[in-house]
Design a protein around this motif. Structure first.
Motif, PDB file in Angstrom:
ATOM      1  N   PHE A 116      -9.151  -6.919  -5.754  1.00  0.00           N
ATOM      2  CA  PHE A 116      -8.853  -5.518  -6.043  1.00  0.00           C
ATOM      3  C   PHE A 116      -9.877  -4.561  -5.429  1.00  0.00           C
ATOM      4  O   PHE A 116      -9.515  -3.508  -4.900  1.00  0.00           O
ATOM      5  N   ASP A 117     -11.152  -4.909  -5.497  1.00  0.00           N
ATOM      6  CA  ASP A 117     -12.184  -4.006  -4.987  1.00  0.00           C
ATOM      7  C   ASP A 117     -12.061  -3.754  -3.486  1.00  0.00           C
ATOM      8  O   ASP A 117     -12.548  -2.734  -2.989  1.00  0.00           O
ATOM      9  N   GLU A 118     -11.379  -4.635  -2.761  1.00  0.00           N
ATOM     10  CA  GLU A 118     -11.199  -4.458  -1.318  1.00  0.00           C
ATOM     11  C   GLU A 118     -10.125  -3.417  -0.985  1.00  0.00           C
ATOM     12  O   GLU A 118     -10.136  -2.861   0.104  1.00  0.00           O
ATOM     13  N   TRP A 119      -9.179  -3.202  -1.907  1.00  0.00           N
ATOM     14  CA  TRP A 119      -8.085  -2.290  -1.582  1.00  0.00           C
ATOM     15  C   TRP A 119      -7.885  -1.150  -2.573  1.00  0.00           C
ATOM     16  O   TRP A 119      -7.059  -0.276  -2.336  1.00  0.00           O
ATOM     17  N   LYS A 120      -8.643  -1.137  -3.663  1.00  0.00           N
ATOM     18  CA  LYS A 120      -8.471  -0.019  -4.599  1.00  0.00           C
ATOM     19  C   LYS A 120      -8.757   1.294  -3.881  1.00  0.00           C
ATOM     20  O   LYS A 120      -9.676   1.377  -3.072  1.00  0.00           O
ATOM     21  N   ASP A 121      -7.931   2.257  -4.123  1.00  0.00           N
ATOM     22  CA  ASP A 121      -8.031   3.590  -3.522  1.00  0.00           C
ATOM     23  C   ASP A 121      -7.828   3.598  -2.007  1.00  0.00           C
ATOM     24  O   ASP A 121      -8.156   4.584  -1.350  1.00  0.00           O
ATOM     25  N   ALA A 122      -7.276   2.528  -1.425  1.00  0.00           N
ATOM     26  CA  ALA A 122      -7.009   2.488   0.014  1.00  0.00           C
ATOM     27  C   ALA A 122      -5.988   3.560   0.391  1.00  0.00           C
ATOM     28  O   ALA A 122      -5.051   3.839  -0.358  1.00  0.00           O
ATOM     29  N   ASN A 123      -6.191   4.147   1.556  1.00  0.00           N
ATOM     30  CA  ASN A 123      -5.269   5.152   2.087  1.00  0.00           C
ATOM     31  C   ASN A 123      -5.197   4.937   3.599  1.00  0.00           C
ATOM     32  O   ASN A 123      -6.180   5.150   4.295  1.00  0.00           O
ATOM     33  N   ARG A 124      -4.049   4.512   4.095  1.00  0.00           N
ATOM     34  CA  ARG A 124      -3.891   4.265   5.533  1.00  0.00           C
ATOM     35  C   ARG A 124      -3.372   5.496   6.274  1.00  0.00           C
ATOM     36  O   ARG A 124      -3.135   5.434   7.473  1.00  0.00           O
ATOM     37  N   LEU A 125      -3.208   6.590   5.577  1.00  0.00           N
ATOM     38  CA  LEU A 125      -2.804   7.844   6.217  1.00  0.00           C
ATOM     39  C   LEU A 125      -4.048   8.676   6.491  1.00  0.00           C
ATOM     40  O   LEU A 125      -5.116   8.424   5.928  1.00  0.00           O
ATOM     41  N   ASP A 126      -3.905   9.725   7.292  1.00  0.00           N
ATOM     42  CA  ASP A 126      -5.038  10.613   7.554  1.00  0.00           C
ATOM     43  C   ASP A 126      -5.054  11.804   6.597  1.00  0.00           C
ATOM     44  O   ASP A 126      -5.774  12.769   6.817  1.00  0.00           O
ATOM     45  N   HIS A 127      -4.222  11.725   5.561  1.00  0.00           N
ATOM     46  CA  HIS A 127      -4.179  12.770   4.540  1.00  0.00           C
ATOM     47  C   HIS A 127      -3.764  12.140   3.209  1.00  0.00           C
ATOM     48  O   HIS A 127      -3.324  11.002   3.172  1.00  0.00           O
ATOM     49  N   GLU A 128      -3.942  12.890   2.156  1.00  0.00           N
ATOM     50  CA  GLU A 128      -3.493  12.432   0.836  1.00  0.00           C
ATOM     51  C   GLU A 128      -1.989  12.633   0.730  1.00  0.00           C
ATOM     52  O   GLU A 128      -1.436  13.560   1.335  1.00  0.00           O
ATOM     53  N   LEU A 129      -1.345  11.772  -0.028  1.00  0.00           N
ATOM     54  CA  LEU A 129       0.088  11.893  -0.249  1.00  0.00           C
ATOM     55  C   LEU A 129       0.349  11.752  -1.739  1.00  0.00           C
ATOM     56  O   LEU A 129      -0.050  10.759  -2.352  1.00  0.00           O
ATOM     57  N   GLU A 130       0.962  12.762  -2.316  1.00  0.00           N
ATOM     58  CA  GLU A 130       1.322  12.731  -3.733  1.00  0.00           C
ATOM     59  C   GLU A 130       2.780  13.143  -3.837  1.00  0.00           C
ATOM     60  O   GLU A 130       3.159  14.214  -3.372  1.00  0.00           O
ATOM     61  N   LEU A 131       3.593  12.276  -4.419  1.00  0.00           N
ATOM     62  CA  LEU A 131       5.032  12.505  -4.494  1.00  0.00           C
ATOM     63  C   LEU A 131       5.481  12.640  -5.941  1.00  0.00           C
ATOM     64  O   LEU A 131       4.957  11.955  -6.823  1.00  0.00           O
ATOM     65  N   HIS A 132       6.482  13.503  -6.151  1.00  0.00           N
ATOM     66  CA  HIS A 132       7.019  13.732  -7.487  1.00  0.00           C
ATOM     67  C   HIS A 132       8.532  13.873  -7.413  1.00  0.00           C
ATOM     68  O   HIS A 132       9.082  14.271  -6.394  1.00  0.00           O
ATOM     69  N   ASP A 133       9.196  13.560  -8.504  1.00  0.00           N
ATOM     70  CA  ASP A 133      10.646  13.727  -8.628  1.00  0.00           C
ATOM     71  C   ASP A 133      11.415  13.008  -7.522  1.00  0.00           C
ATOM     72  O   ASP A 133      12.300  13.582  -6.889  1.00  0.00           O
ATOM     73  N   ILE A 134      11.079  11.774  -7.305  1.00  0.00           N
ATOM     74  CA  ILE A 134      11.713  10.992  -6.245  1.00  0.00           C
ATOM     75  C   ILE A 134      13.145  10.634  -6.632  1.00  0.00           C
ATOM     76  O   ILE A 134      13.410  10.165  -7.733  1.00  0.00           O
ATOM     77  N   ALA A 135      14.043  10.874  -5.705  1.00  0.00           N
ATOM     78  CA  ALA A 135      15.444  10.486  -5.840  1.00  0.00           C
ATOM     79  C   ALA A 135      15.892  10.010  -4.469  1.00  0.00           C
ATOM     80  O   ALA A 135      15.933  10.794  -3.524  1.00  0.00           O
ATOM     81  N   VAL A 136      16.183   8.727  -4.339  1.00  0.00           N
ATOM     82  CA  VAL A 136      16.508   8.151  -3.042  1.00  0.00           C
ATOM     83  C   VAL A 136      17.963   8.455  -2.693  1.00  0.00           C
ATOM     84  O   VAL A 136      18.875   8.004  -3.375  1.00  0.00           O
ATOM     85  N   PRO A 137      18.194   9.203  -1.614  1.00  0.00           N
ATOM     86  CA  PRO A 137      19.572   9.516  -1.224  1.00  0.00           C
ATOM     87  C   PRO A 137      20.267   8.314  -0.592  1.00  0.00           C
ATOM     88  O   PRO A 137      19.621   7.388  -0.106  1.00  0.00           O
ATOM     89  N   GLU A 138      21.565   8.357  -0.580  1.00  0.00           N
ATOM     90  CA  GLU A 138      22.401   7.252  -0.098  1.00  0.00           C
ATOM     91  C   GLU A 138      22.056   6.780   1.307  1.00  0.00           C
ATOM     92  O   GLU A 138      22.007   5.593   1.567  1.00  0.00           O
ATOM     93  N   GLY A 139      21.805   7.649   2.254  1.00  0.00           N
ATOM     94  CA  GLY A 139      21.643   7.244   3.638  1.00  0.00           C
ATOM     95  C   GLY A 139      20.285   6.700   4.035  1.00  0.00           C
ATOM     96  O   GLY A 139      20.065   6.373   5.191  1.00  0.00           O
ATOM     97  N   VAL A 140      19.344   6.587   3.112  1.00  0.00           N
ATOM     98  CA  VAL A 140      17.992   6.152   3.439  1.00  0.00           C
ATOM     99  C   VAL A 140      17.953   4.707   3.922  1.00  0.00           C
ATOM    100  O   VAL A 140      17.176   4.361   4.801  1.00  0.00           O
ATOM    101  N   LEU A 141      18.797   3.855   3.359  1.00  0.00           N
ATOM    102  CA  LEU A 141      18.802   2.436   3.702  1.00  0.00           C
ATOM    103  C   LEU A 141      20.091   2.079   4.434  1.00  0.00           C
ATOM    104  O   LEU A 141      21.105   1.777   3.807  1.00  0.00           O
TER     105      LEU A 141
END
Length: 169
Positions: A13-38
């Motif tokens: 866990f200590d190797e990956w806790k708080d890992a972020n592979r993006l160059d910015h923070e990402l915080e998402l809310h109210d996720i609803a996956v639309p039909e065409g995503v997959l």
């Protein structure tokens, strides 16, 4: 050693806790996956569940358009923070019944990802979200490409997910 400490050690866990592979923070809310995503999948049952721990869970089943015996079960869990998401990921890893759980690195979805087999299931965290993709039908289908599609959708901020963008410094 208690169970949490055992899990932290087992999954490094200590190797990956708080890992972020993006160059910015990402915080998402109210996720609803639309039909065409997959592509090639049709949405089945979708429901919101309150786990009672301050997170929000969206549970959805998806069927292959040409084969109803191939079903994917997906949980998308919104957490209050990246740190909380990584703690939830550790809890989900504890629930996997296979001893063959491995951390994915190359071409893996999310900031951190684990798999319990080539087709069985995959769990990843991206920002404050944890996603579990697993087979739920009689015919197994590869879950990694599906997880990658969801991850791309989360990062691009399309559909109903609301990315908050770069974090204030």
């Amino acid at each position: 050693m208690d169970q949490i400490e055992f899990l932290r050690e087992r999954f490094r866990f200590d190797e990956w806790k708080d890992a972020n592979r993006l160059d910015h923070e990402l915080e998402l809310h109210d996720i609803a996956v639309p039909e065409g995503v997959l592509p090639g999948l049709e949405a089945g049952r979708v429901r919101r569940i309150d786990p009672g721990d301050g997170t929000r869970l969206l549970r959805a089943s998806w069927f292959m358009a040409d084969d109803r015996d191939a079903m994917i079960v997906m949980d998308i869990r919104e957490c209050p923070s990246r740190t909380a998401a990584h703690e939830v990921l550790l809890e989900l890893l504890a629930n996997i019944q296979s001893p063959h759980v491995e951390r994915l690195t190359e071409d893996a979805p999310g900031d951190v990802a684990f798999s319990s087999g080539s087709s069985a299931g995959l769990i990843f965290a991206r920002g404050n979200v944890v996603v579990r993709v697993a087979n739920g039908g009689a015919r197994l289908v590869p879950v990694t490409p599906i997880a990658r599609e969801i991850d791309t959708w989360l990062v691009e901020g399309t559909g109903s997910a609301t990315p908050l963008g770069p974090a204030a410094a």
